[in-house]
Design a protein around this motif. Structure first.
Motif, PDB file in Angstrom:
ATOM      1  N   TYR A  66       0.832  -1.205   0.000  1.00 38.37           N
ATOM      2  CA  TYR A  66       0.000   0.000   0.000  1.00 38.37           C
ATOM      3  C   TYR A  66       0.866   1.255   0.000  1.00 38.37           C
ATOM      4  CZ  TYR A  66      -3.351   3.503   1.612  1.00 38.37           C
ATOM      5  OH  TYR A  66      -4.124   4.634   1.721  1.00 38.37           O
ATOM      6  N   VAL A  67       1.878   1.287   0.862  1.00 31.75           N
ATOM      7  CA  VAL A  67       2.762   2.452   0.949  1.00 31.75           C
ATOM      8  C   VAL A  67       3.483   2.671  -0.376  1.00 31.75           C
ATOM      9  CG1 VAL A  67       4.825   3.382   2.051  1.00 31.75           C
ATOM     10  CG2 VAL A  67       3.066   2.284   3.436  1.00 31.75           C
ATOM     11  N   ALA A  68       3.982   1.587  -0.978  1.00 33.31           N
ATOM     12  CA  ALA A  68       4.694   1.708  -2.252  1.00 33.31           C
ATOM     13  C   ALA A  68       3.779   2.236  -3.347  1.00 33.31           C
ATOM     14  CB  ALA A  68       5.272   0.344  -2.646  1.00 33.31           C
ATOM     15  N   LEU A  69       2.548   1.759  -3.386  1.00 40.02           N
ATOM     16  CA  LEU A  69       1.602   2.223  -4.403  1.00 40.02           C
ATOM     17  C   LEU A  69       1.219   3.678  -4.176  1.00 40.02           C
ATOM     18  CD1 LEU A  69      -0.731  -0.918  -4.685  1.00 40.02           C
ATOM     19  CD2 LEU A  69       0.962  -0.118  -6.350  1.00 40.02           C
ATOM     20  N   ARG A  70       1.028   4.063  -2.933  1.00 42.16           N
ATOM     21  CA  ARG A  70       0.703   5.461  -2.631  1.00 42.16           C
ATOM     22  C   ARG A  70       1.820   6.408  -3.069  1.00 42.16           C
ATOM     23  NH1 ARG A  70      -3.338   7.273   0.953  1.00 42.16           N
ATOM     24  NH2 ARG A  70      -2.469   9.321   0.418  1.00 42.16           N
ATOM     25  N   LEU A  71       3.066   5.993  -2.821  1.00 38.43           N
ATOM     26  CA  LEU A  71       4.205   6.853  -3.147  1.00 38.43           C
ATOM     27  C   LEU A  71       4.446   6.944  -4.649  1.00 38.43           C
ATOM     28  CD1 LEU A  71       6.733   5.778  -0.357  1.00 38.43           C
ATOM     29  CD2 LEU A  71       5.346   7.864  -0.457  1.00 38.43           C
ATOM     30  N   THR A  72       4.175   5.860  -5.366  1.00 44.04           N
ATOM     31  CA  THR A  72       4.434   5.857  -6.811  1.00 44.04           C
ATOM     32  C   THR A  72       3.246   6.344  -7.635  1.00 44.04           C
ATOM     33  OG1 THR A  72       3.796   3.514  -6.893  1.00 44.04           O
ATOM     34  CG2 THR A  72       6.144   4.023  -6.662  1.00 44.04           C
ATOM     35  N   ASP A 146     -17.909   6.200  -1.714  1.00 39.77           N
ATOM     36  CA  ASP A 146     -18.171   6.565  -3.107  1.00 39.77           C
ATOM     37  C   ASP A 146     -17.260   5.814  -4.069  1.00 39.77           C
ATOM     38  OD1 ASP A 146     -15.814   7.743  -2.437  1.00 39.77           O
ATOM     39  OD2 ASP A 146     -16.323   9.754  -3.136  1.00 39.77           O
ATOM     40  N   PHE A 147     -16.659   4.720  -3.627  1.00 36.48           N
ATOM     41  CA  PHE A 147     -15.839   3.890  -4.504  1.00 36.48           C
ATOM     42  C   PHE A 147     -16.032   2.432  -4.136  1.00 36.48           C
ATOM     43  CE2 PHE A 147     -13.267   5.120  -0.882  1.00 36.48           C
ATOM     44  CZ  PHE A 147     -12.683   3.933  -0.480  1.00 36.48           C
ATOM     45  N   LYS A 148     -15.756   1.570  -5.102  1.00 37.72           N
ATOM     46  CA  LYS A 148     -15.927   0.132  -4.918  1.00 37.72           C
ATOM     47  C   LYS A 148     -14.578  -0.586  -5.037  1.00 37.72           C
ATOM     48  CE  LYS A 148     -20.309   0.768  -4.521  1.00 37.72           C
ATOM     49  NZ  LYS A 148     -20.931   0.685  -3.173  1.00 37.72           N
ATOM     50  N   LEU A 149     -14.617  -1.901  -4.952  1.00 40.00           N
ATOM     51  CA  LEU A 149     -13.402  -2.693  -5.036  1.00 40.00           C
ATOM     52  C   LEU A 149     -12.697  -2.497  -6.371  1.00 40.00           C
ATOM     53  CD1 LEU A 149     -11.555  -4.901  -3.802  1.00 40.00           C
ATOM     54  CD2 LEU A 149     -13.096  -6.604  -4.812  1.00 40.00           C
ATOM     55  N   SER A 150     -13.465  -2.266  -7.415  1.00 37.75           N
ATOM     56  CA  SER A 150     -12.900  -2.123  -8.762  1.00 37.75           C
ATOM     57  C   SER A 150     -12.499  -0.689  -9.092  1.00 37.75           C
ATOM     58  CB  SER A 150     -13.925  -2.616  -9.796  1.00 37.75           C
ATOM     59  OG  SER A 150     -15.143  -1.883  -9.683  1.00 37.75           O
ATOM     60  N   THR A 151     -12.615   0.240  -8.149  1.00 36.51           N
ATOM     61  CA  THR A 151     -12.294   1.649  -8.407  1.00 36.51           C
ATOM     62  C   THR A 151     -10.801   1.892  -8.213  1.00 36.51           C
ATOM     63  OG1 THR A 151     -14.473   2.252  -7.528  1.00 36.51           O
ATOM     64  CG2 THR A 151     -12.904   4.038  -7.876  1.00 36.51           C
ATOM     65  N   GLY A 152     -10.018   1.502  -9.190  1.00 37.06           N
ATOM     66  CA  GLY A 152      -8.595   1.784  -9.195  1.00 37.06           C
ATOM     67  C   GLY A 152      -7.861   1.229  -7.978  1.00 37.06           C
ATOM     68  N   LEU A 153      -6.690   1.799  -7.738  1.00 38.36           N
ATOM     69  CA  LEU A 153      -5.862   1.348  -6.626  1.00 38.36           C
ATOM     70  C   LEU A 153      -6.475   1.682  -5.273  1.00 38.36           C
ATOM     71  CD1 LEU A 153      -2.295   2.256  -7.947  1.00 38.36           C
ATOM     72  CD2 LEU A 153      -3.299  -0.021  -7.721  1.00 38.36           C
ATOM     73  N   VAL A 154      -7.110   2.837  -5.179  1.00 36.88           N
ATOM     74  CA  VAL A 154      -7.690   3.239  -3.906  1.00 36.88           C
ATOM     75  C   VAL A 154      -8.759   2.250  -3.448  1.00 36.88           C
ATOM     76  CG1 VAL A 154      -9.405   4.748  -4.987  1.00 36.88           C
ATOM     77  CG2 VAL A 154      -8.732   5.143  -2.613  1.00 36.88           C
ATOM     78  N   GLY A 155      -9.543   1.741  -4.388  1.00 35.96           N
ATOM     79  CA  GLY A 155     -10.595   0.797  -4.040  1.00 35.96           C
ATOM     80  C   GLY A 155     -10.051  -0.578  -3.698  1.00 35.96           C
ATOM     81  N   SER A 156      -9.161  -1.082  -4.558  1.00 38.48           N
ATOM     82  CA  SER A 156      -8.648  -2.437  -4.334  1.00 38.48           C
ATOM     83  C   SER A 156      -7.843  -2.529  -3.043  1.00 38.48           C
ATOM     84  CB  SER A 156      -7.782  -2.863  -5.526  1.00 38.48           C
ATOM     85  OG  SER A 156      -6.709  -1.963  -5.719  1.00 38.48           O
ATOM     86  N   THR A 157      -6.976  -1.545  -2.774  1.00 40.60           N
ATOM     87  CA  THR A 157      -6.160  -1.599  -1.562  1.00 40.60           C
ATOM     88  C   THR A 157      -6.994  -1.394  -0.306  1.00 40.60           C
ATOM     89  OG1 THR A 157      -5.622   0.755  -1.851  1.00 40.60           O
ATOM     90  CG2 THR A 157      -4.041  -0.855  -2.712  1.00 40.60           C
ATOM     91  N   PHE A 158      -7.948  -0.473  -0.355  1.00 42.54           N
ATOM     92  CA  PHE A 158      -8.754  -0.197   0.832  1.00 42.54           C
ATOM     93  C   PHE A 158      -9.579  -1.414   1.231  1.00 42.54           C
ATOM     94  CE2 PHE A 158     -12.732   1.060   2.843  1.00 42.54           C
ATOM     95  CZ  PHE A 158     -12.279   1.829   3.891  1.00 42.54           C
ATOM     96  N   TYR A 159     -10.257  -2.025   0.271  1.00 45.00           N
ATOM     97  CA  TYR A 159     -11.134  -3.147   0.603  1.00 45.00           C
ATOM     98  C   TYR A 159     -10.348  -4.404   0.960  1.00 45.00           C
ATOM     99  CZ  TYR A 159     -15.319  -0.598  -0.755  1.00 45.00           C
ATOM    100  OH  TYR A 159     -16.338   0.313  -0.810  1.00 45.00           O
ATOM    101  N   VAL A 160      -9.174  -4.591   0.342  1.00 48.22           N
ATOM    102  CA  VAL A 160      -8.351  -5.747   0.701  1.00 48.22           C
ATOM    103  C   VAL A 160      -7.831  -5.604   2.126  1.00 48.22           C
ATOM    104  CG1 VAL A 160      -6.158  -6.913   0.256  1.00 48.22           C
ATOM    105  CG2 VAL A 160      -7.690  -6.395  -1.631  1.00 48.22           C
TER     106      VAL A 160
END
Length: 222
Positions: A66-72, A146-160
């Motif tokens: 998550y940290v790596a994806l946020r930074l990149t 306002d986002f789902k699992l399929s909503t980009g990185l923010v959705g996939s990382t948050f729900y996982v």
């Protein structure tokens, strides 16, 4: 008469002197020496501690990812029209309830070790209620995002991250229910309370993990 069997510690490194300096609450998770054959509680607690360490590696891998994806992907982390998870009063209350439950379950275990069964049951039931409250609150929060699992990185990382943690909270609640039911079996805890002790340790682990997830998901703003 049953002969007492002692396991001799054949480790080339002696940790006895170091072990004596540890606080009592930590000693029960790190048994030293060979120990007696009958010491199932000490060996079991050590084994369960190793299991939790392996679980922590899974969470750490998710957190580092998550940290790596946020930074990149800092510039395009939130898709257009998506605000991301908000630090609302609802989330704060839900977090306070979960973290406070650690200060309820520990006295419950202490009461069980002291033979105060009724006190154990009430405090244990309160912890179950607090864990259930957190799970229900998390489901409500998910429904309002306002986002789902399929909503980009923010959705996939948050729900996982929150989903995997929620699965551990659910597991902890189920274990607590089992331990509570077993307390009504006459003499169940006369020979030990390994199940309640490991459940308490597991619950502390769940709460500590949430501190890190809460900081990453809600306090780290772009």
């Amino acid at each position: 008469m049953t002969r007492r069997i002692i396991h001799i510690d054949e480790s080339p490194i002696r940790f006895e002197r170091w072990h004596r300096r540890l606080p009592n609450w930590l000693k029960r998770f790190l048994p030293s020496g060979g120990g007696s054959y009958e010491d199932h509680h000490g060996k079991g607690m050590f084994g369960f501690t190793v299991f939790l360490l392996s679980e922590s590696l899974i969470f750490l891998s998710f957190i580092f990812t998550y940290v790596a994806l946020r930074l990149t992907h800092s510039r395009d982390w939130l898709p257009p029209g998506v605000s991301g998870p908000e630090l609302s009063n609802f989330v704060i209350i839900n977090t306070v309830v979960l973290l406070s439950s650690s200060f309820v379950i520990q006295p419950a275990e202490n009461a069980l070790r002291s033979g105060k069964l009724n006190k154990f049951r009430w405090l244990w039931l309160m912890t179950i209620a607090m864990g259930t409250y957190f799970l229900i609150g998390q489901i409500i929060e998910w429904s309002k995002l306002d986002f789902k699992l399929s909503t980009g990185l923010v959705g996939s990382t948050f729900y996982v991250l929150t989903g995997f943690h929620g699965l551990h909270v659910l597991t902890g609640v189920i274990l607590q229910i089992i331990m509570l039911v077993r307390s009504f079996i006459r003499g169940n805890y006369n020979k030990g309370h390994f199940g309640a002790s490991t459940t308490t340790l597991f619950w502390h682990f769940v709460d500590i993990v949430w501190v890190f997830l809460f900081s990453l998901l809600y306090l780290w703003r772009a």
